[in-house]
Design a protein around this motif. Structure first.
Motif, short mmCIF file in Angstrom:
data_model
loop_
_atom_site.label_atom_id
_atom_site.label_comp_id
_atom_site.label_asym_id
_atom_site.label_seq_id
_atom_site.Cartn_x
_atom_site.Cartn_y
_atom_site.Cartn_z
N ILE A 14 -8.07 6.64 0.68
CA ILE A 14 -6.62 6.69 0.67
C ILE A 14 -6.19 7.83 -0.24
O ILE A 14 -6.77 8.04 -1.30
N SER A 15 -5.20 8.60 0.18
CA SER A 15 -4.73 9.71 -0.63
C SER A 15 -4.02 9.21 -1.88
O SER A 15 -3.71 8.02 -2.00
N TRP A 16 -3.74 10.12 -2.79
CA TRP A 16 -3.16 9.71 -4.07
C TRP A 16 -1.83 9.00 -3.89
O TRP A 16 -1.51 8.08 -4.64
N SER A 17 -1.07 9.40 -2.90
CA SER A 17 0.25 8.81 -2.68
C SER A 17 0.19 7.56 -1.82
O SER A 17 1.16 6.81 -1.74
N GLY A 18 -0.94 7.35 -1.16
CA GLY A 18 -1.04 6.25 -0.20
C GLY A 18 -0.55 6.62 1.18
O GLY A 18 -0.58 5.80 2.10
N ARG A 74 -10.51 -3.32 11.40
CA ARG A 74 -10.88 -4.55 10.69
C ARG A 74 -10.58 -4.47 9.19
O ARG A 74 -10.24 -5.48 8.57
N PHE A 75 -10.73 -3.29 8.62
CA PHE A 75 -10.53 -3.10 7.18
C PHE A 75 -9.23 -2.31 6.96
O PHE A 75 -8.88 -1.45 7.77
N THR A 76 -8.58 -2.60 5.83
CA THR A 76 -7.38 -1.87 5.45
C THR A 76 -7.46 -1.51 3.98
O THR A 76 -7.66 -2.38 3.13
N ILE A 77 -7.31 -0.22 3.69
CA ILE A 77 -7.29 0.24 2.31
C ILE A 77 -5.85 0.44 1.89
O ILE A 77 -5.01 0.89 2.68
N SER A 78 -5.55 0.07 0.65
CA SER A 78 -4.20 0.24 0.13
C SER A 78 -4.30 0.47 -1.36
O SER A 78 -5.38 0.35 -1.96
N ARG A 79 -3.18 0.80 -1.97
CA ARG A 79 -3.18 1.03 -3.42
C ARG A 79 -1.84 0.62 -4.01
O ARG A 79 -0.81 0.65 -3.33
N ASP A 80 -1.90 0.26 -5.27
CA ASP A 80 -0.71 -0.04 -6.06
C ASP A 80 -0.82 0.82 -7.31
O ASP A 80 -1.53 0.47 -8.26
N ASN A 100 -2.52 0.63 -11.05
CA ASN A 100 -3.74 1.44 -11.17
C ASN A 100 -4.90 0.81 -10.39
O ASN A 100 -6.05 0.79 -10.86
N THR A 101 -4.61 0.30 -9.21
CA THR A 101 -5.59 -0.46 -8.44
C THR A 101 -5.59 -0.04 -6.98
O THR A 101 -4.53 0.21 -6.40
N VAL A 102 -6.79 0.03 -6.42
CA VAL A 102 -7.00 0.27 -5.00
C VAL A 102 -7.63 -0.99 -4.40
O VAL A 102 -8.50 -1.60 -5.03
N TYR A 103 -7.21 -1.34 -3.20
CA TYR A 103 -7.70 -2.56 -2.55
C TYR A 103 -8.40 -2.23 -1.24
O TYR A 103 -8.13 -1.20 -0.61
N LEU A 104 -9.28 -3.13 -0.83
CA LEU A 104 -9.87 -3.06 0.50
C LEU A 104 -9.82 -4.45 1.09
O LEU A 104 -10.54 -5.35 0.66
#
Length: 127
Positions: free
Chosen positions: A49-53, A65-71, A75-79
């Motif tokens: 995921i890019s810096w901005s999401g 099936r998988f989704t990457i996201s960030r908050d 300061n966290t990235v999720y899968l």
């Protein structure tokens, strides 16, 4: 500085959400990614995921099936991993790198693009 968590044992078809929390510095200006390594196999790209999401990238094997996201506030990235399969069994590593510059998509897929790596979290999918 990157702490991956959320792994565990799940049955095929189940779901897990991995988290990658950064500490010690602000990672909101870095791209984030997940790689995995199964026993006896090389490490492979999973998602980024890019810096901005604003941009996300996926390996064909996990697309849909998988989704990457960030908050960035946390300061966290999720899968988010859904419809898990036994072949998803691996140690999952999070990584951060790059900057706020624009990059070609291919850069996100390579391990040497990332400067910071977490310790890994084991995901086991039973059939």
């Amino acid at each position: 500085q990157l702490q991956a968590s959320g792994g565990g044992l799940v049955q095929a078809g189940g779901s897990l959400r991995l988290s990658c929390a950064a500490s010690g510095r602000t990672f909101s200006s870095y791209a984030g990614a997940w790689f995995r390594q199964a026993p006896g196999k090389e490490r492979e790209f999973v998602a980024a995921i890019s810096w901005s999401g604003g941009s996300t990238y996926y390996a064909d094997s996990v697309k849909g099936r998988f989704t990457i996201s960030r908050d960035n506030a946390k300061n966290t990235v999720y899968l988010q991993m859904n419809s898990l399969k036994p072949e998803d069994t691996a140690v999952y590593y999070c990584a951060a790198g790059g900057s706020t510059r624009p990059y070609t998509a291919s850069r996100y897929y390579t391990g040497n693009f990332y400067d910071y790596w977490g310790q890994g979290t084991l995901v086991t999918v039973s059939s």
